[in-house]
Design an enzyme around this catalytic site. Structure first.
Site, PDB file in Angstrom:
ATOM      1  N   ASP A  38       0.862  -1.168   0.000  1.00 15.89           N
ATOM      2  CA  ASP A  38       0.000   0.000   0.000  1.00 15.89           C
ATOM      3  C   ASP A  38       0.904   1.225   0.000  1.00 15.89           C
ATOM      4  O   ASP A  38       2.090   1.139   0.351  1.00 15.89           O
ATOM      5  CB  ASP A  38      -0.904  -0.012   1.227  1.00 15.89           C
ATOM      6  CG  ASP A  38      -1.769   1.232   1.315  1.00 15.89           C
ATOM      7  OD1 ASP A  38      -2.490   1.531   0.342  1.00 15.89           O
ATOM      8  OD2 ASP A  38      -1.708   1.924   2.352  1.00 15.89           O
ATOM      9  N   ARG A  65     -10.835  12.063   7.560  1.00 11.85           N
ATOM     10  CA  ARG A  65     -10.408  10.732   7.143  1.00 11.85           C
ATOM     11  C   ARG A  65     -11.561   9.743   7.173  1.00 11.85           C
ATOM     12  O   ARG A  65     -11.661   8.864   6.301  1.00 11.85           O
ATOM     13  CB  ARG A  65      -9.265  10.237   8.036  1.00 11.85           C
ATOM     14  CG  ARG A  65      -7.962  10.989   7.818  1.00 11.85           C
ATOM     15  CD  ARG A  65      -6.852  10.440   8.675  1.00 11.85           C
ATOM     16  NE  ARG A  65      -6.572   9.054   8.355  1.00 11.85           N
ATOM     17  CZ  ARG A  65      -5.787   8.275   9.083  1.00 11.85           C
ATOM     18  NH1 ARG A  65      -5.258   8.733  10.204  1.00 11.85           N
ATOM     19  NH2 ARG A  65      -5.552   7.031   8.717  1.00 11.85           N
ATOM     20  N   SER A 111      -2.495   1.001  -4.493  1.00  9.77           N
ATOM     21  CA  SER A 111      -3.089   1.975  -3.582  1.00  9.77           C
ATOM     22  C   SER A 111      -4.395   2.518  -4.131  1.00  9.77           C
ATOM     23  O   SER A 111      -4.615   2.553  -5.349  1.00  9.77           O
ATOM     24  CB  SER A 111      -2.109   3.137  -3.373  1.00  9.77           C
ATOM     25  OG  SER A 111      -2.700   4.190  -2.638  1.00  9.77           O
TER      26      SER A 111
END
Length: 233
Positions: free
Chosen positions: A17, A47, A124
């Site tokens: 990632d 987030r 990602s």
């Protein structure tokens, strides 16, 4: 912390990632600079909505890439917290995702993995531009065979189709690719897909309760290097 399962077959590649490679802390630092005493609160709401918007858009058939969902979720977070930021400063905050720098242990760890004969790639949810800028500006391009954004198929991890981009690009079975996760949910998603999984838990987060556990967990790349080289083919 170690969790009990070893990789079942010799490893031939490590699929990262982005965030085990790139340090996102400057984003939080800038949020705190803009809103002293409230930066952590802004980051939490931002987030949370960032991932919710990504997954909700995918599920509803209205996909938008990570740059768009990041901007939209920031607008929401500011509004929810009663904070004000003009469009130029908001764009600059979002743009930090395209200019992240590596964690201090990255270059030496990637060098060791390559020296051990392991192939390296990134997979990602970040947009292609964010990934290419980060890798290029950090002079890491030579380490990675592939820098893959899930935007290619408009499916976010933990969708199995997103993880399959790694097997397709590397041309290897999933159990010969070690997935290096930053988030606990990503470690769970990768493990459920069938990747041997190492959770680089740099933030000391608790284990997610998602029915699967990573093969190993460590706080930095040193443990991953040891695990991957020990189980390499």
């Amino acid at each position: 912390m170690s969790v009990a399962h070893a990789a079942p077959r010799p490893l031939r590649a490590v699929l990262f990632d982005a965030f085990p490679i790139f340090d996102p802390r400057p984003i939080a630092a800038e949020a705190e600079r803009l809103f002293p005493g409230r930066g952590a609160e802004l980051m939490l709401v931002w987030r949370t909505r960032q991932f919710e918007y990504a997954w909700l858009r995918q599920l509803s058939g209205s996909y938008a890439d990570f740059a768009v969902t990041t901007n939209d979720s920031l607008i929401y977070a500011l509004r929810a917290l009663g904070l004000t930021l003009d469009s130029a400063k908001r764009d600059a905050l979002v743009d930090l995702y395209a200019h992240l720098r590596p964690w201090p242990d990255v270059r030496a760890s990637l060098t060791a993995l390559r020296a051990a004969g392991l192939r390296l790639a990134i997979l990602s949810n970040l947009s292609p531009a964010m990934l290419q800028n980060g890798v290029g500006e950090s002079n890491l391009s030579a380490f990675f065979e592939h820098v893959l954004s899930t935007d290619r198929i408009q499916r976010y991890k933990p969708d199995p189709a997103a993880y399959a981009l790694g097997t397709d690009a590397l041309g290897l079975p999933r159990d010969e690719i070690l997935f290096a996760a930053f988030a606990g949910w990503d470690a769970a998603g990768a493990k459920r897909f069938g990747y041997p999984t190492y959770w680089i838990n740099r933030t000391n987060a608790p284990l997610e309760e998602l029915g699967v556990q990573p093969d190993r967990t460590g706080s930095d790349l040193a443990g991953l290097v040891a695990f991957a080289t020990r189980h390499r083919s």
